[in-house]
Design an enzyme around this catalytic site. Sequence first.
Site: not given
Length: 384
Positions: A191, A292
Amino acid sequence: MRITHVETFLVGTEWRNFTICRVHTDTGLTGLGESRIPNHPHALEAYAQAATRHIIGRDPFDIESLVMRMRRDDYSRPGEIMSSGIAIFEMACWDIVGKALQQPVYRLLGGQVRDRIRAYANGWYRVERTPEQFHAAARVVAARGYTALKFDPFGPGYYEIDAVERRRVVALVEAVRDAVGPDVEILLEMHGRFSPVQAVQIVKLLEPFGLGWIEEPVPPENLAALRSVREQLPGVTIATGERIHARHEFRELFELRAADVIQFDVSHIGGLLESKKLAAQADVHYVTVAPHNVGGQISTAANLHLAACTTNFRVQEYFNDFADPWVRDTAPGCPPVVDGYFALPTAPGLGVELDEAVCAAHPVGATHFNLFAEGWEKREGAGR
């Protein structure tokens, strides 16, 4: 055929919201598009309503022209909101075109290159951040037949974590590897949390557990920093790209040879055709794509059509078996994951239709999902 009007719908969970559009035509055919903007669904809805001026009265078959006008004529560099707004209209147009021609969308984008689509599980670790609970949760994923799973074991870490936290991270990854055995791929989600030196130190600690890839090890704005991680971890696969919102912005990433897998989001980068072009651009550099997808069933369906016809596709992210399983009911028709794979869609268009009653039962609330808050992995929407 002409586009007559557009409806928008907002659907909410504890930690994510979906902005959905339904595009209507004068023939009665409709098409669906969907995107998930973290914490700002109303901004995307407002853009989608304003941007209808670009598409009302237009032929939905003219997808290249529609996208060009939306991207060019507002004279603004596209960011997350604009590119996502373009994407939901673009998806909806493909849905209409497929229905009009009675063909699944992937057959209109070049035809299938595989018989099934490999999936990896995310959203499965909504538990206490202990080795025991991560172990138990990972066993459930493996029992469902998934051959890959992804998780972020770093808590609220930002730039650096201390020695105690590093030991905890190692214990969590070790527990997951023990739970799933040697053959299930572990994908390490970072992240964009870390400085380059800290990212390298952490990955070296975790390498013995066999990492399928490390994802976004450093913040995405500085690709030279990512390149420095690449140089120090020559044997590790690096994935990134979910927070890059325009195809042209990937050029520097390819030139630096900073990543091995790109993870553009179909619902953030302008839709299916833009994604197909970017996948081809990646293929020139021998880079694979693993889109994603934190979306609902509409954006998942769009991803499946892309995967079906893209030669350098790697694996597809999917949340809805473990995080908010009711989301599957918002737009029925998407193939389920069976033994770690999606079947190819078979219905015309995207192959899903909106269930307005399910959507209405889950309105958007005041969710703020904060990946840098303690306990975010439980996805309870309480991060501040």
